[in-house]
Design an enzyme around this catalytic site. Structure first.
Site, mmCIF file in Angstrom:
data_model
loop_
_atom_site.group_PDB
_atom_site.id
_atom_site.type_symbol
_atom_site.label_atom_id
_atom_site.label_comp_id
_atom_site.label_asym_id
_atom_site.label_seq_id
_atom_site.Cartn_x
_atom_site.Cartn_y
_atom_site.Cartn_z
ATOM 1 N N ASP A 67 0.822 -1.213 0.000
ATOM 2 C CA ASP A 67 0.000 0.000 0.000
ATOM 3 C C ASP A 67 0.857 1.265 0.000
ATOM 4 O O ASP A 67 2.078 1.200 0.180
ATOM 5 C CB ASP A 67 -0.957 0.004 1.208
ATOM 6 C CG ASP A 67 -0.269 -0.442 2.506
ATOM 7 O OD1 ASP A 67 0.976 -0.331 2.600
ATOM 8 O OD2 ASP A 67 -0.971 -0.896 3.415
ATOM 9 N N ASP A 138 -6.965 -2.705 14.201
ATOM 10 C CA ASP A 138 -8.379 -2.830 13.818
ATOM 11 C C ASP A 138 -8.608 -4.018 12.877
ATOM 12 O O ASP A 138 -9.686 -4.181 12.319
ATOM 13 C CB ASP A 138 -8.882 -1.530 13.177
ATOM 14 C CG ASP A 138 -8.216 -1.220 11.834
ATOM 15 O OD1 ASP A 138 -7.321 -1.980 11.400
ATOM 16 O OD2 ASP A 138 -8.600 -0.211 11.212
ATOM 17 N N HIS A 140 -6.905 -4.711 10.007
ATOM 18 C CA HIS A 140 -6.624 -4.555 8.575
ATOM 19 C C HIS A 140 -5.384 -5.328 8.152
ATOM 20 O O HIS A 140 -4.490 -5.587 8.961
ATOM 21 C CB HIS A 140 -6.514 -3.070 8.171
ATOM 22 C CG HIS A 140 -5.309 -2.340 8.673
ATOM 23 N ND1 HIS A 140 -5.333 -1.028 9.061
ATOM 24 C CD2 HIS A 140 -4.007 -2.725 8.835
ATOM 25 C CE1 HIS A 140 -4.132 -0.642 9.426
ATOM 26 N NE2 HIS A 140 -3.304 -1.656 9.310
ATOM 27 N N GLU A 145 -9.472 -1.838 5.391
ATOM 28 C CA GLU A 145 -10.081 -1.545 6.684
ATOM 29 C C GLU A 145 -11.394 -2.325 6.847
ATOM 30 O O GLU A 145 -11.955 -2.825 5.868
ATOM 31 C CB GLU A 145 -10.334 -0.035 6.786
ATOM 32 C CG GLU A 145 -9.061 0.828 6.673
ATOM 33 C CD GLU A 145 -8.179 0.788 7.926
ATOM 34 O OE1 GLU A 145 -8.155 -0.245 8.621
ATOM 35 O OE2 GLU A 145 -7.494 1.796 8.195
HETATM 36 P P1 PGA Z 1 2.684 -2.009 12.614
HETATM 37 O O1 PGA Z 1 1.556 -1.948 11.479
HETATM 38 O O2 PGA Z 1 3.608 -3.097 12.237
HETATM 39 O O3 PGA Z 1 3.328 -0.668 12.561
HETATM 40 O O4 PGA Z 1 1.974 -2.258 13.891
HETATM 41 C C1 PGA Z 1 0.989 -3.116 11.015
HETATM 42 C C2 PGA Z 1 -0.132 -2.782 10.062
HETATM 43 O O5 PGA Z 1 -0.790 -1.744 10.222
HETATM 44 O O6 PGA Z 1 -0.365 -3.573 9.140
#
Ligand code: PGA
Length: 258
Positions: A67, A138, A140, A145
């Protein structure tokens, strides 16, 4: 799904690099799906170490990011092309070249066309052999999302308030600086990868991990879609695994099968 649970985030990264090298060193299609965020950084450090030691290299590999933000300045250091380039490309860090690092073009005038082009580029490369994944608090994966399509392709999406708060640490703690939109591989795109390598550490992810592994497949917890993938390795530290009801089942299977 094979689920390994380890004491520390460091142990998780040690197992992850082994898994990555095992899969990629015999891969016909030399493609790696890369993720951003804090979690994969320890794995990227180990890829750099392997390249320096001459034991593994991303030379000849194409990488595809999950992304990119939409609405961030193109030269902003937290843009995902910049982040991944810093981690994997500059100064021959891993053998990966800038040309072979593909990131969704969140800067395009025609975002819809750019999203379509990204899916085409993955297809033209022969698909993704190993996709590194993290999970948001959350639920994702990529920036898919809650509430989105379970079969989506690369598309523009809105970031949740939770994700923007989580990511504000990369923007001086100021949530108003975190973009509101992104371009992300869809869940359908991610599920086309041959192998998925999901890495999760920290207690803040424990609810999302429990929903991903032990909940029903649901758009409410997008990462739960990986239950439908035939080749998934999930590597967790004990904090991330702390809300799983059936830890001993996974650990038993891991010890017997690995
Ligand atoms: P993080 O993010 O490794 O910074 O916790 C993971 C994600 O949002 O996929």
């Amino acid at each position: 799904m094979q689920i390994g649970i380890f004491k520390t985030a460091d142990e998780v990264a040690d197992v992850a690099i082994k898994e990555l090298i095992d899969v990629l060193s015999v891969a016909d299609v030399k493609t790696l799906g890369v993720a951003t965020g804090s979690t994969p950084l320890a794995l990227y450090a180990r890829i750099r170490d392997a390249h320096a030691a001459g034991t593994f290299s991303l030379t000849d590999f194409k990488a595809f990011a999950l992304d990119e933000y939409v609405g961030i300045a193109e030269d902003h250091p937290e843009g995902y092309r910049k982040v991944l380039s810093r981690e994997l490309v500059g100064d021959d860090k891993t053998g990966l070249t800038e040309e072979n690092l593909n990131v969704p073009n969140g800067f395009a005038d025609d975002l819809e066309a750019a999203a379509k082009d990204y899916d085409e580029a993955i297809k033209a490369a022969g698909g993704v052999t190993l996709q590194i994944l993290g999970i948001g608090s959350d639920g994702h994966i990529g920036f898919n999302e809650p509430g989105g399509s379970l079969v989506s392709r690369t598309h523009v999406d809105a970031l949740t308030k939770q994700t923007r708060e989580d990511n504000s640490r990369f923007f001086d703690g100021d949530v108003s600086q975190v973009p509101t939109r992104c371009m992300t591989q869809g869940l359908g795109t991610i599920m086309d990868a041959k192998h998925l390598l999901m890495i999760v550490t920290g207690e803040g992810k424990a609810d999302a991990v429990a929903a991903m592994i032990e909940g029903g497949v649901s758009a409410l917890w997008p990462a739960s879609i990986i239950q439908r993938h035939p080749s998934v390795t999930v590597l967790l530290d004990e904090a991330a695994a702390s809300k799983l009801a059936h830890k001993e089942v996974y650990t038993n299977a891991w010890e017997i099968l690995r």
